[in-house]
Structures are given as structure tokens and as C-alpha cells.
Design an enzyme around this catalytic site. Structure first.
Site, short mmCIF file in Angstrom:
data_model
loop_
_atom_site.label_atom_id
_atom_site.label_comp_id
_atom_site.label_asym_id
_atom_site.label_seq_id
_atom_site.Cartn_x
_atom_site.Cartn_y
_atom_site.Cartn_z
CB THR A 92 -1.55 -14.64 -14.19
OG1 THR A 92 -2.17 -14.98 -12.96
CG2 THR A 92 -0.89 -15.88 -14.76
CB THR A 93 -2.69 -10.92 -10.48
OG1 THR A 93 -3.32 -12.18 -10.28
CG2 THR A 93 -3.64 -9.81 -10.12
CG ASP A 384 0.15 -19.71 -8.94
OD1 ASP A 384 -0.02 -20.06 -10.12
OD2 ASP A 384 -0.61 -18.92 -8.35
P1 ADP Z 1 0.19 -12.98 -9.17
O1 ADP Z 1 -0.91 -13.62 -9.95
O2 ADP Z 1 0.71 -11.77 -9.85
O3 ADP Z 1 1.25 -13.93 -8.75
P2 ADP Z 1 -0.54 -12.95 -6.40
O4 ADP Z 1 -1.94 -12.80 -5.89
O5 ADP Z 1 0.08 -14.28 -6.29
O6 ADP Z 1 -0.52 -12.42 -7.87
O7 ADP Z 1 0.33 -11.89 -5.62
C1 ADP Z 1 1.69 -11.73 -5.85
C2 ADP Z 1 2.21 -10.53 -5.10
O8 ADP Z 1 2.05 -10.71 -3.69
C3 ADP Z 1 3.68 -10.31 -5.35
O9 ADP Z 1 3.92 -8.96 -5.62
C4 ADP Z 1 4.32 -10.76 -4.05
O10 ADP Z 1 5.54 -10.10 -3.79
C5 ADP Z 1 3.28 -10.37 -3.06
N1 ADP Z 1 3.40 -11.07 -1.77
C6 ADP Z 1 3.37 -12.40 -1.55
N2 ADP Z 1 3.51 -12.65 -0.23
C7 ADP Z 1 3.63 -11.46 0.40
C8 ADP Z 1 3.79 -11.05 1.75
N3 ADP Z 1 3.85 -11.92 2.74
N4 ADP Z 1 3.87 -9.74 2.01
C9 ADP Z 1 3.80 -8.85 1.00
N5 ADP Z 1 3.64 -9.15 -0.28
C10 ADP Z 1 3.55 -10.44 -0.59
MG MG Z 2 1.22 -15.50 -7.48
#
Ligand code: ADP
Ligand code: MG
Length: 537
Positions: A92-93, A384
Site C-alpha cells: 500500500t505504501t 500483508d
Molecule cells: P508496502 O506498504 O509498500 O508494502 P513496506 O513498508 O512493507 O511497504 O515496504 C516494502 C518495501 O520494502 C519493498 O520495496 C521491499 O522490497 C522492501 N524490503 C523489504 N525487506 C527488505 C530488505 N530486507 N532489504 C531491502 N528492502 C526490503
Molecule cells: Mg509491505
């Protein structure tokens, strides 16, 4: 002719450039608000409602829906998050940020006197191309590759409340989704999430079957039943209250006594009937009174009352029993089966487990944690993860996280833009720039230099390392596949398509006509809507 002459006084209007700028401003605001939560190092927000309820969360859609946003364009941005939530369950973000950035970049083009319809058209072309490339470079998985699914769940939960025990959680989620899979399809309704306060997050468990936050209604009933024969009813087992429910006049005490005897007999009969089917576990949607309770306990039947319809339906599915509305039509075959039914003590109260062996058509995740805020945030992280696993199983495609996929899409889109003639090319190029907002924000939120990181990621992609992204476990640019930071394809394809839809829609608006609400939302002389985000002040 002035607006006032053809429209009522109560209408406010913002026209042309002002309307555009106003909308873009609002959309950017929304994107700015959620931006700091992106990724594993993103921060949380504390939301406090009018009556003092507190939510601490990192979840884009939760933040936006709780903010009570009033600005119409900002509301459209919130819709993106909602669509993303319902279509995928995660991302969502990302989706909101992309839309915000598309609009911000469009503003630059507007400044260069490029017409909004040209920008919209360019964005459409870009979006189509990006979807094509995305499909092309995503990685196919087999739906039974549990390792990959576990990695996806872990990526979804990194940085959320569930982080510390994300391996346990990943196992739980994968088992859960695979458990409810029917003919390759996953119905999220078959997953039940319950929360109990007390004990540790690590004590969260997966129960094949249904967990009811209800205790047995009498301590004289057996606390545990093996090989349970389950009966579900949606009518009460209660004496009718003669004063309220029936309109018969009673002239003497004995008449009243007769009436009560009659009712008691009716209940006795019902319990007899229930017990004669072989039932030893009863779940009732309505009330069960003391007399019925006493009789049921004597028959050794485990019973819960006031079970919600939703729960009743889940038990029905899990145990293969029919919900009975009329006792006279009941037969043994309407009863269901559960391997074990038992009352289990939690910190403060008791719950009922209706448990199957290994797999069950219904799976329950029982979340445990210290406080309401903790378990609520874990629930969001779990949702999620569940969404991601099921969409990975459904489409069987995954992509690299850590900004890797966005960087590659951006790179290829820029190459594509160079082939376009006409002014749309600039818009396509800005679309590509917008995609870089994801890796730069991941870096920024982790306190790293976004320019350095982006430069390094782009350099690696230029040399053909299409999976290079920012690993936030090591803070280095690395191969995301090797680092096991992967996400379902659907997160990105949905985010890109709804971000484009809303950005182009907002861009094409050149006239905001606003019916004046009582006291709020009134525009001031500069055409701004001063209190459109009053809840933030
Ligand atoms: P959303 O609401 O968009 O899902 P999140 O706060 O869950 O937002 O963040 C998702 C982002 O974080 C994605 O771009 C994902 O690839 C990245 N991400 C998740 N884990 C890691 C990690 N260990 N290292 C780098 N990026 C990460
Ligand atoms: Mg997420």
C-alpha cells in the site's frame, strides 16, 4: 458572467492551474505522510483518534484510512491504498508513493508548459510498457516451492512488529495458506485470525481448525472431547419469558407453573433430541439458559453459546456440519466431526479449540502478544504476509525487492523513452524517474545516502545485474535473489496500474467544484483548502 450568477452561493470553485496545483499538492502530501514508513527501516506512526484510541502502525492503508482525509484529490490517493489492500493485501505504501511521485514529476512538466493531456498520455504509454517489462523480467516459481513462499512472507514482515520471530511466522503463514488451498485456489475467508492479549509474540500459533474466543458454558461439562460429533444450531435453547414473549393472560400461580413446566419439558425434549443424535459438542448462535446448560452438562456435551454467525459458518466448513434452524429436521448425518475439541486457558480467559489433525479447510492463526497495540500491528503484518503468499501462489510470479525491480523497470523504460518522438517522451521519462523513488526512499529511511545508493544500484543494473537492490540487512547493494529479498509480482503490477490510473485522473482535472460544507473544507482566497487535513494539525 460570474460563477455566482449561475451557481448557488454555496458552491466554491477552483479553476485551471490552481485546481491542478491544489490537487497535486494534496497528493504529494499524502505520499509524504506514508513515505517514512516504507521498508524494513521505515518508522511507525502513532494515530490518536478523537476518543483517544491509539494505533501504532507502519501500514500505509491503515494510516491513510485513519487520518480522516477531506481533500477530494487526497481521498483519491487513499483509494489507491484501499485497492492495493483488497487486490493484493500488501504494497500500500509503495502504490501511494508512486502516485505521489508521478504527480510531483508531472508538475515539473506542467512548469515547462506541457499540456496535462500529453502528460497523461505519456504516463499511459509508460505504464503499459512497464507492465510488459515487469512480466518479462519476473521470475516464475512453482506454487509448491515452500522456501520461496517463506522468503516472500519474511520480506513482507521485515521491519514490522512480527520481525523478531519472522521465521516462525513465515512457517505459520505458509502452512496456513497451503492448508486452506482448495483446487489451487485460496479463499482468505477460510483463514481465521484471532488475538489474545498476554504471553509472548513467539507464542502465536497455527491451529488447523477453528478457535473460538468462548469458553464452555458450564464447568460441569467435559473440558476436552476427542472425536467430537459437532452440532450447530442457530436458535436459542431457552425458556421463553412468558411476560415478554407471549400474550396469554395468566390468572393463577398454578397456571404460570404449568406454563413453565411445559417450557421446561420442551427444553428437556430438545436436549434429549440433541443427545440422541450422538452429539457431544454443541455450538449455538443464540442463548442457552441455565436449565438447558444443566441438562447438556449431564449428558456430557461440550457447549458454547452466542457464537457469531461467521464463526458458526467456519465451524460448519471445518467440521463438515450443517447449521440447523429447526430441531425437528435434524438427523445424525447433519452432525460434523472434529478430531478434538478442548478448552484452553489463556492468560486471562479461556478459549475453545475445534481442532483437526494436520490440515483443515479452515485454519486459525491465534496471535499472542503483550498489548492490544502489539497484537493489532502483528495482525497487519500477518495480513500483508498472507496476501503476498497467496498472490505468489496464484500468479506464480515473483520479483526482486529492495528497489531492484523498480530500478530495472526505470532503466528499461528510459531506454524505451529515447525511441519515442513527441512530447510524451518527456512524460515517459518522468515516469521512469518516479520509479526510482522506491530505492531512494528505502535508503533514506535507513539513514543511508539515497544518491550514493541509487547511483550504485544504477551502475550495477547498467552492467546487466538486473537483481541488484539495496539489502537492508547489510546496508549494501547486492543481488536480491541471493539475499532472498523477494516479493510477489502482483504487488508491483497492481501498484503501478492504480498509481497510473489515479495520477492521470487527477492530472486531467482543471476545475474543482465544491459544495460548501457547514464549517469545514472552505477554500480561502488563495484557492487552498486550509483545513482539508485538519486531522493532522
Ligand atoms: P508496502 O506498504 O509498500 O508494502 P513496506 O513498508 O512493507 O511497504 O515496504 C516494502 C518495501 O520494502 C519493498 O520495496 C521491499 O522490497 C522492501 N524490503 C523489504 N525487506 C527488505 C530488505 N530486507 N532489504 C531491502 N528492502 C526490503
Ligand atoms: Mg509491505
Amino acid at each position: 458572467m460570474k460563477t455566482g450568477e449561475i451557481m448557488p452561493e454555496s458552491i466554491n470553485r477552483v479553476i485551471g492551474k490552481d485546481a491542478q496545483r491544489n490537487n497535486i499538492f494534496a497528493a504529494k502530501m499524502i505520499s509524504e505522510v506514508v513515505k517514512t514508513t516504507l521498508g524494513p527501516r521505515g518508522m511507525d506512526k502513532m494515530l490518536v483518534s478523537d476518543n483517544g484510541d491509539i494505533i501504532v502502525t507502519n501500514d500505509g492503508v491503515t494510516i491513510l484510512t485513519e487520518m480522516q482525509i477531506e481533500h477530494p484529490a487526497a481521498k483519491m490517493m487513499v483509494e489507491i491504498a484501499k485497492t492495493q489492500e483488497s487486490e493484493v493485501g500488501d504494497g500500500t505504501t509503495t502504490s501511494v508513493m508512486l502516485a505521489g511521485k508521478l504527480l510531483e514529476n508531472a508538475e515539473r512538466l506542467l512548469d515547462q508548459k506541457i499540456h496535462p493531456t500529453i502528460i497523461s498520455k505519456g504516463y499511459r504509454i509508460a505504464s503499459e510498457k512497464v507492465q510488459e517489462i515487469l512480466k518479462d523480467i519476473s521470475i516464475e516459481i512453482t506454487s509448491d516451492n515452500e522456501n520461496v513462499l517463506r522468503q516472500i512472507a519474511m520480506t513482507a514482515m521485515t521491519g514490522k512488529g512480527a520481525e523478531d520471530s519472522k521465521e516462525t511466522f513465515a512457517d505459520i503463514l505458509v502452512k496456513c495458506v497451503k492448508g486452506v488451498q482448495e483446487d489451487g485456489k485460496i479463499d482468505m475467508n477460510n483463514i481465521k485470525i484471532e488475538k489474545v492479549i498476554g504471553e509472548k509474540i513467539q507464542d502465536t500459533e497455527l491451529i488447523p481448525g477453528v478457535v473460538l474466543l468462548k469458553e464452555r458454558i458450564s464447568k460441569d461439562m467435559p473440558p476436552k472431547i476427542s472425536d467430537a460429533r459437532v452440532l450447530l444450531i442457530d436458535f436459542p435453547l431457552e425458556l421463553k419469558n412468558p411476560e415478554i414473549e407471549t400474550k396469554i393472560s395468566i390468572s393463577s400461580h398454578s397456571e404460570l407453573q404449568n406454563l413453565i413446566n411445559e417450557e421446561e419439558n420442551a427444553i428437556k425434549e430438545m436436549v434429549e433430541k440433541i443427545s440422541s443424535t450422538g452429539c457431544n459438542a454443541l455450538f449455538c448462535q443464540k442463548g442457552i439458559d441455565d436449565f438447558a446448560k444443566y441438562l447438556l452438562a449431564k449428558k456430557g456435551i461440550y457447549a458454547c453459546r452466542r457464537v457469531g454467525r461467521n464463526d458458526l459458518e467456519k465451524i460448519s466448513k471445518a467440521t463438515n456440519s450443517r447449521i440447523i434452524s429447526n430441531l425437528s429436521e435434524i438427523a445424525s448425518k447433519d452432525l460434523g466431526y472434529a478430531k478434538k475439541i478442548e478448552e484452553v486457558k489463556q492468560t486471562d480467559d479461556y478459549v475453545t479449540y475445534i481442532k483437526e489433525e494436520e490440515n483443515s479447510k479452515i485454519m486459525t492463526i491465534l496471535i499472542r502478544g503483550g498489548t492490544v497495540h502489539v497484537v493489532d500491528e502483528i495482525e497487519r503484518a500477518i495480513m500483508d504476509g498472507l496476501g503476498d503468499i497467496s498472490s505468489a501462489i496464484n500468479t506464480k510470479l515473483v520479483v526482486c525487492g529492495g528497489g531492484a525491480i523498480e530500478a530495472e523497470l526505470s532503466k528499461r523504460l528510459k531506454e524505451f523513452s529515447s525511441k519515442i518522438t513527441g512530447r510524451e517522451r518527456l512524460a515517459v521519462y518522468e515516469f521512469a524517474n518516479a520509479l526510482e523513488f522506491i530505492p531512494t526512499t528505502l535508503a533514506e529511511n535507513a539513514g543511508l545516502d539515497p544518491i550514493d545508493i541509487l547511483t550504485e544500484i544504477k551502475r550495477r543494473h547498467d552492467t546487466g545485474e538486473i537483481n541488484a537492490g539495496l539489502n537492508l540487512f547489510t546496508n549494501k547493494v547486492e543481488n536480491m535473489l541471493e539475499a532472498k529479498i523477494i516479493e510477489p509480482y502482483k504487488i508491483k503490477s497492481q501498484a503501478i496500474s492504480s498509481a497510473t490510473d489515479v495520477a492521470t485522473m487527477i492530472l486531467r482535472i482543471d476545475d474543482i467544484i465544491l459544495s460548501k460544507p457547514q464549517n469545514k473544507g472552505k477554500m480561502n482566497d488563495t484557492g487552498n483548502m486550509p483545513d482539508f487535513m485538519s486531522s493532522l494539525n
